[in-house]
Design an enzyme around this catalytic site. Structure first.
Site, mmCIF file in Angstrom:
data_model
loop_
_atom_site.group_PDB
_atom_site.id
_atom_site.type_symbol
_atom_site.label_atom_id
_atom_site.label_comp_id
_atom_site.label_asym_id
_atom_site.label_seq_id
_atom_site.Cartn_x
_atom_site.Cartn_y
_atom_site.Cartn_z
ATOM 1 N N HIS A 1 10.101 2.185 -8.709
ATOM 2 C CA HIS A 1 10.139 3.559 -8.084
ATOM 3 C C HIS A 1 10.881 4.265 -9.750
ATOM 4 C CE1 HIS A 1 13.168 0.349 -8.681
ATOM 5 N NE2 HIS A 1 14.319 1.637 -8.621
ATOM 6 N N ASP B 1 16.780 -11.830 -7.584
ATOM 7 C CA ASP B 1 18.254 -11.103 -7.709
ATOM 8 C C ASP B 1 19.002 -11.098 -6.523
ATOM 9 O OD1 ASP B 1 16.852 -9.270 -10.326
ATOM 10 O OD2 ASP B 1 15.501 -8.443 -9.038
ATOM 11 N N ASP C 1 7.998 -4.099 -12.501
ATOM 12 C CA ASP C 1 9.976 -4.168 -12.311
ATOM 13 C C ASP C 1 9.733 -2.322 -12.053
ATOM 14 O OD1 ASP C 1 11.618 -5.143 -13.473
ATOM 15 O OD2 ASP C 1 11.709 -4.057 -15.059
#
Length: 1557
Positions: A564, A685, A561
């Site tokens: 980045h 999402d 999760d």
């Protein structure tokens, strides 16, 4: 009879390293398949004496068999340098994982004749090897590309285990094989799955028995439902109410652990207070317009920013700092920093007093600023009082009350105050910029949250819903938290920054994102502070590691999760922890790094198996087509490399005697790999098709994703056609699905979504993934996308027609015409459409359901009327009128013409080595090469090289010509290249290749080619039947198979040094095959045809221009003796011996018919060649007694035709030939060339045909030539009447050329030694009509005694009197002259690359110290990337660009007169490097020092190594222009260019033997 068990095969992945230690593979991303049994190996390959071999080691952390992986546990492999060999290190791969390697070495110092400091040992960057996990389900291997992941939001799954089982069973029955669960741990106060309250406790409301329930569920999934489990791992943050934070606030960022956040915290606190005070302040609490918002922003600016006085975190406290500085100045504590006042020093500082105020301020910032590294407490920035006191001293003098001129203290204070205020101007501007950004960010965020139509419309501002989300979580004050400092109790919340550097910590000291309000914050999550490693936060690292290991215990897959924003070193550590529990861990992640390069960094370092990509991101059919294309696999008809590389390997490495057969190696190249994808039709999402497109697009999107050659996935609600995205945090309803009823799901159309059709699609996806259907053709036509995915081996495939459904597409079939599948059969598997009730009433009722999440009413229907028509092996598909948006048709395909008994791929790549078994090197010359003039010669002018439309003619008619083009086409998979289109257009290329071999094999001298011609015809006949779009692939496979077999056969026929040598040496050695062959127009003899050596191709390939005496004699040592081609070397020696005349061999042989004697140096190359033969070839001395028939009479210069009865009437031994050459030169000679005049040479003036050669018995040196001819290799004659240079040589080189003197001495020393050994019958030469004899030893001694005096130009002019030097003419010192006593004295002193020839053949003529310095000068001045400049660039005659067609008035360059006046020739490079190695080794005492010599040479070979690898001619060019630039008039492959580098390897081989002895 007992049978020999066939050896098992072992895959070997080749990993060559560059000279600098980087992986020399496309893209440098190394992604290898899952581990195998037996283990495959990664074979590191390091060339010879690469730079990294200098005290070098390869360090690899791949664990040995049975060992656990530890990232810091690197095994060392010493790199043993060997100039002639490639170092290979095999690393078996036993486990999946993310591994690393690097090399350490001592950098090679710059070459110097004196001792230089040894560079410090260094190491390369770390490079990564990712090994794909080996997944299995119920004992069956599950490739990553066959995964179909189904994502569920765990908290909506209902009651455990009953509802969960029903859902999981329905998911399984639809063909999904992995379920992704959002985190199953206890959730925080927000109830978001990603806000984890306790990382070590599973959600008790779902799993009352905790870990036991999860263990049972995962086991049941695998054993009963045939599915693997995957979960999110959340490392970056924890729930804001996680209880353990109260014990360990140091786990987060607070002003104690991150003091640079103090200003951000103060701002955040002020904003929260301002939000509470809005009503009291009379400001709007419900924002209905931008005007309302602007009123609030005004208050923000004045009350919040103004009230916080944030500028105090930026600026100096001028009063405080001025006072401290003045105190230091008064007390005499001033410090003057080194170079503080530049060149002024600390005296004479009047200039400082003239500085502007800004300059003084800048000086203070540069020299005296403290605390400027980051933000912190207020007024953290301050000036060093002692250094600023130094500035005051410079301005006012030292403060001393004992003198009458005490500086004015008030003036000093005022001056410093003004300087510091000037400093603050910059800091205030810095604050203003940040303040503006704060206000901008606040305005945009509030506008989005409260006003924007696409925002959440959060409503009134209240205490529960403040103006902006808080950036900090304030821990409650209780008995636990009281133990901590109050400063530690406000913790930064996690979030993300738009377009930020993924490697940068947004809460770290280098970032002001939290102050500038740039973070999109998640108020329910506290950002965790890991620091640089476990030592910075021991509790946190241990706690999260325990959590990670717990997840790896049960879950086969991880989704990282917020990857980045997760510190990469942390993710690396945690994945190591996870893989210690389960090495075969499937790792997926979403990366929003903003760049593919950054994505690669995460993927490489973490061993991420797949990045999540989203089908629903596409906004049009065209964009959807692009996404499918990106993840669809390689294009259909892609080229194959590995199969060809391993053709015919089955019979190699067999057992010997009683030894068992060795493992058969299957060599694989590491191919460029894109970042692998987990391509989701929809994620939790994404907005759903019903929201973003048309609900009917659910079916075509699902089908398109399923056709991709990667892992795919979906989300609960997609198959069911949920009307909208589920709100992750606040939603409380539970999932419902028509597929979760417990009943069977049939693979057919039906009610309630697309589940039945999805089952079919999923089954096909798994099959295609397991059987490696990795070639795909995607076509976009308006509303349609077609996808054809095939197995490249069997050519079986699946074909999809998908009619997408974007808004506005209507209900018709979109006018989609018939689809033609050439040479392909197709069978309809099914065609379906999706119908969905999307009326507002139904949509509202579905969305507003109070208890259940459910889909829109929908059903799939079977479509009829698909027409599949066959025409031979081809198929045409026509869709019916009723094929509305949301429809798909699915077909099974196959290609009958590829159905070969053993498989077509196997057939076309087998049998080549047997076909080449009997061919010899001359056969290979025809098979592999033959430039256009040679091919026309062999075919009596009928055939030349092949011309490819749109590309042009090949450089060779043979296999190399084709492979030179195909090599790059295959490597780049460039199916759009003209050669591919040409093959698709017709089979002319096949006819050409077979035809030339069949025709030539009928000739007796080429009868050994018949087997190969038959093999090639059979392979081409087999591929003639394949569809035209596959012909490029199969043609390339056949050509590469044949080419590899030919290459290997050529190397097999050469000596051991070549067979075991590095790739560069083998490529050079094949040049000998390239330039040696039969010609009808040229031979070594007038009356018999033998293979002859061409000086270069294509310019020197044909008729009289083929055989040049000098070129052949320079080339024979490397191309023939250095490769083991001793018979060819001997044939050429005997041929040139037979035409000895004037004591010379001809420059142009013309088969002995019309030899031309105009080169003074050729005889010395010839004699050197014989000497080399006697020393290199076994029993080489026997050649001295070989007899040859003489074209002319011995010691008689009479010319007669080759048909004259005197021709070949006399016989001499080679020994006699040598003696005659020496005697004629000792006696001297003067003659005019036979047939002198324009018929012989149209460019030369009459005087140029006059030859005079004599020996100066004072020095023993031989002189010759004049200013009108050019008798050495630098033989360019001026040709331009316009420029006035016709008949004027560019480089006459008359006098005593340095290389001739060297070879003369070498020959004399050699024959004298032969005489001493009893192998040469002559003692010396006769002078004065035989009245006087001078021995070879005496002659050689004269040369040695005079050489340095005559040729050396000392470094110090004061030593000129010891040498024959005209000091006035010297241009460069510390060199050897090119000539001695030439017709133009300045030409003697020119630096040219000829002296290394003398150094190589006659090293004892040189003072080693002088020699090494001269070589270092040439290294700096003459050596280019590939060749040697033929003239010193500082010479006035230097003209480095050669253009033979230039027709200008420039005397120097017109008609290419500057051929040898600066352009960089390659063959001298070989002699230069040989000399450099020879003399450098003389001073080296230890093995390590000797390695450095080889490495210096290796470094200078880089240009040639690259050139031969890239050249379509597969050779080294004749010359380049300045600094290695391309020369259009150069022969692209020249014999001596390659030969002289092989000579270098021959020398190294001989040195190695000497050292061994």
């Amino acid at each position: 009879m007992a049978t020999t068990k066939r050896p098992s095969s072992q895959a070997v992945y080749l990993l060559p390293l560059t000279d600098g230690g980087a992986p020399d593979v496309p893209g440098t991303y190394i992604y290898l398949p899952p581990p195998t049994d037996p283990a495959y190996v990664v074979r590191f390959q390091i060339e010879g004496t690469s730079s990294i071999c200098r005290q070098g080691s390869l360090w690899v952390n791949v664990p040995s068999k049975g060992e656990d992986f530890h990232r810091d546990n690197y095994r060392e492999y010493k790199l043993i340098p060997d100039f002639n060999r490639c170092t290979e290190i095999d690393i078996p791969i036993h486990k999946a994982g993310a591994y690393a390697f690097y090399t350490t070495f001592s950098p090679l110092p710059d070459f110097s004749t004196s001792s230089v400091p040894t560079p410090k040992p260094t190491r390369t960057p770390t490079y990564y090897i990712d090994v794909c996990p080996k997944l299995s389900l119920q004992g069956s291997f599950m490739p990553i590309d066959s995964l179909i992941v189904f994502s569920v939001i765990s908290k909506f799954m209902g009651k455990f285990p009953s509802d969960w089982d029903n859902h999981l069973r329905g998911i399984s029955q639809r063909g999904y094989n992995m379920v992704h669960f959002t985190p199953l741990m206890m959730r925080g106060v927000s109830n978001s799955p990603y806000s984890i309250y306790d990382q070590l406790q599973f959600d008790k409301t779902t799993f009352p028995n905790g870990e036991k329930d999860v263990a049972r569920m995962v086991k049941k999934m695998e054993q009963e439902f045939n599915m693997l489990a995957m979960t999110d791992v959340v490392w970056n943050h924890t729930a804001n109410n996680s209880k353990w934070l109260e014990d360990h606030p140091e786990a987060g960022y607070n002003v104690q652990t991150a003091p640079w956040l103090r200003s951000a915290l103060e701002l955040d606190t002020a904003l929260l207070q301002f939000s509470k005070d809005l009503h009291v302040l009379g400001l709007p609490t419900t924002i209905t317009s931008v005007d309302d918002l602007l009123k609030i922003m005004d208050g923000c600016k004045t009350r919040v920013l103004g009230g916080c006085k944030l500028w105090e975190y930026y600026v100096l406290n001028v009063e405080r700092d001025t006072k401290e500085i003045l105190k230091a100045w008064v007390e005499g504590q001033a410090i003057f920093p080194d170079d503080g006042f530049g060149k002024l020093g600390i005296r004479g500082l009047n200039e400082v007093k003239e500085w502007s105020l800004k300059k003084k301020a800048d000086w203070c910032v540069e020299k005296a600023l403290l605390g400027g590294d980051r933000l912190g407490e207020r007024f953290r920035r301050r000036m060093d009082p002692l250094i600023c006191a130094g500035l005051l001293s410079a301005l006012f003098g030292r403060y001393d009350t004992r003198t009458s001129s005490t500086p004015d203290e008030r003036a000093a204070r005022g001056a410093m105050y003004r300087i510091l205020e000037e400093v603050n101007l910059h800091f205030y501007r810095e604050y203003d910029a940040d303040a503006a950004e704060i206000l901008e960010q606040l305005f945009n965020r509030v506008k989005y949250c409260r006003l924007d139509d696409h925002g959440p419309k959060m409503g009134p501002i209240t205490d529960e819903s403040p103006l902006v989300e808080p950036y900090f979580t304030r821990l409650p004050i209780n008995e636990v938290t009281k133990k901590h400092s109050p400063d530690s109790l406000a913790l930064v919340n996690n979030g993300w920054v738009w377009a930020a550097d993924a490697m940068r910590d947004n809460a770290g000291w280098k970032s002001r994102a939290y102050l500038r309000r740039e973070v999109i914050v998640w108020g329910d999550c506290v950002k965790l502070r890991y620091g640089d490693g476990p030592q910075d936060n021991p509790f946190l690292w241990d706690y999260i590691a325990r959590y990670t290991r717990l997840m790896a215990k049960y879950f086969t897959g991880f989704r990282i999760d917020n990857c980045h924003s997760t510190p990469i070193h942390l993710a690396e550590y945690m994945l190591d922890q996870a893989r210690s529990v389960n090495p075969n861990l499937f790792v997926a992640a979403e990366l929003f790094s903003g760049s593919e390069e950054m994505d690669f960094k995460f993927v490489m370092r973490l061993g991420i198996c797949a990045l999540i990509r989203e089908c629903m991101q596409a906004w049009s059919t065209q964009e959807l087509s692009r996404l499918v294309h990106r993840h669809g696999g390689r294009p259909i008809g892609s080229f194959e490399v590995d199969e060809v590389m391993n053709a015919d390997k089955s019979t190699e490495n067999g057992g010997h005697g009683n030894m068992p057969p060795a493992k058969r190696e299957v060599i694989r190249k590491i191919k460029q790999s894109p970042v692998h994808a987990l391509f989701m039709d929809c994620t939790h999402d994404n907005e759903t098709p019903a929201q973003k497109r048309d609900a009917r697009d659910t079916l075509p999107s699902a089908a398109l994703v399923a056709m991709c050659a990667c892992a795919t996935g979906s989300v609960m609600g997609f198959d069911e056609v949920y009307p909208k995205l589920i709100e992750l945090v606040h939603e409380k309803r539970l999932y419902s699905s028509p597929y979760s009823t417990g009943g069977p799901i049939k693979a057919q159309a039906g009610e309630g979504g697309i589940g039945g059709i999805k089952k079919i699609l999923n089954q096909i996806h798994v099959l295609m993934g397991k059987d490696e259907y990795d070639e795909t053709f995607i076509h976009h036509d308006r509303e349609y996308i077609t996808v054809h995915r095939v197995d490249p081996q069997s050519r079986k495939g699946y074909f999809l027609i998908a009619h997408t459904a974007f808004p506005g597409y209507g209900n018709g079939n979109g006018g989609f015409g018939p689809t033609h599948l050439p040479s392909t059969k197709a069978k309809l598997l099914g065609s379906w459409m999706l119908e969905v009730d999307t009326s507002d009433e139904v949509k509202t009722a579905t969305i507003d359901d109070k208890t259940t999440l459910r889909g829109l009413p929908s059903h799939t229907k079977e479509l009829r009327g698909i027409i599949v028509e066959s025409d031979g092996d081809s198929t045409t598909i026509t869709i019916p009128e009723k094929f509305p948006p949301g429809s798909i048709a699915l077909f099974e395909t196959w290609i009958p013409s590829t159905e070969h008994a053993d498989g077509l791929d196997k057939f076309v790549t087998s049998g080549a080595r047997a076909a080449f078994r009997d061919v010899n090197l001359t056969d290979l010359n025809f098979i592999l090469y033959r430039c256009d003039p040679e091919e026309r010669d062999a075919s009596d002018g009928k055939d030349g090289v092949y011309n490819i439309p749109g590309h042009g003619p090949l450089v060779y008619a043979g296999l190399q010509g084709w492979w030179s083009v195909l090599r790059d086409v295959v490597r780049d998979n460039n199916l759009g290249h003209p050669i591919c289109q040409h093959l698709r257009d017709g089979q002319w290329a096949l006819d050409y290749c077979v035809g030339r071999l069949e025709r030539i094999s009928q000739k007796r001298r080429y009868h050994r080619i018949q087997g190969l011609a038959k093999w090639l015809k059979e392979r081409f006949d087999a591929i003639r039947k394949v569809p035209s779009f596959l012909l490029p692939r199969y043609f390339a496979m056949v050509i590469q198979t044949a080419y590899n077999a030919a290459f290997d056969r050529g190397i097999e026929l050469m000596n051991n040094n070549v067979r075991t040598g590095q790739t560069f040496l083998r490529s050079l050695s094949l040049v000998s095959v390239q330039v040696t062959g039969y010609m009808n127009s040229a031979s070594l003899w007038p009356d018999k045809s033998v293979p002859s050596l061409a000086a270069g191709l294509p310019h020197f390939a044909y008729d009289w221009a083929r055989c040049w005496g000098r070129d052949i004699c320079i080339s024979a040592r490397g191309l023939y003796m250095g490769t083991g081609r001793y018979d060819d070397a001997k044939e050429h020696i005997l041929a040139f011996a037979s035409v000895l005349k004037h004591g010379m061999i001809p420059n142009l042989l013309s088969g002995g018919k019309l030899p031309r004697y105009n080169s003074r140096d050729s005889i010395w190359w010839f004699l050197q060649n014989i000497q080399d033969y006697t020393k290199i070839v076994p029993d080489g001395l026997d050649i001295l007694q070989e007899k040859v028939k003489r074209r002319f009479l011995p010691y008689d210069d009479t010319w007669f035709a080759h048909t004259d009865k005197r021709a070949y009437s006399k016989t001499s031994t080679i020994e006699d030939i040598i003696q005659e050459a020496l005697q004629r030169h000792a006696s001297g000679m003067e003659f005019r060339e036979y047939n002198a005049g324009p018929d012989l040479d149209s460019q030369m003036k009459s005087e140029g045909f006059d030859q005079k050669i004599w020996t100066d018995w004072e020095t023993g040196m031989i002189f010759g030539g004049n200013q009108f001819n050019c008798g050495t290799w630098m033989d360019k004659m001026g040709e331009s009447e316009k420029a006035g240079n016709k008949g004027v040589p560019g480089t006459p080189r008359d006098g005593a050329a340095v290389e001739i003197t060297g070879m003369l001495y070498s020959t004399l020393a050699w024959v004298d030694q032969l005489r001493e050994d009893g192998d040469y019958k002559y003692d010396g030469v006769s002078l004065d009509d035989n009245s006087k004899v001078i021995t070879f030893k005496d002659w050689a001694s004269k040369i040695k005694a005079n050489f340095e005096r005559c040729y050396y130009v000392p470094q110090d002019p004061r030593n000129d009197h010891n040498y024959d030097v005209n000091s006035k003419i010297v241009n460069r010192r510390g060199i050897y002259k090119d000539l001695y006593r030439s017709g133009k004295e300045y030409e003697d002193y020119q630096l040219r690359p000829n002296f290394p020839v003398a150094m190589t053949v006659a090293p004892d003529l040189f003072e080693p110290e002088h020699a090494l310095h001269a070589l270092s000068v040439a290294d700096k001045v003459l050596l280019g990337p590939q060749g040697m400049a033929t003239l010193d660039p500082s010479d006035l005659n230097y003209r480095p660009y050669y253009n033979n067609s230039e027709d200008s008035t420039d005397f120097h360059t017109s008609k290419g007169r500057n051929y040898h006046q600066g352009p960089e020739w390659l063959w001298p490079t070989g002699f230069f490097l040989r000399a450099l190695l020879k003399f450098d080794l003389m001073r080296r005492k230890t093995p390590e020092e000797r390695v450095e010599s080889y490495q210096q040479v290796t470094r200078r070979l880089a240009g040639c190594m690259k050139a031969i690898q890239e050249s379509p001619w597969a050779g080294l060019t004749e010359l380049t222009n300045k600094e290695g630039s391309f020369c259009g008039d150069s022969c692209p492959t020249q014999s001596w260019s390659a030969s002289c580098i092989i000579d270098l390897f021959q020398d190294a081989h001989e040195y190695a033997l000497e050292e061994a002895e």
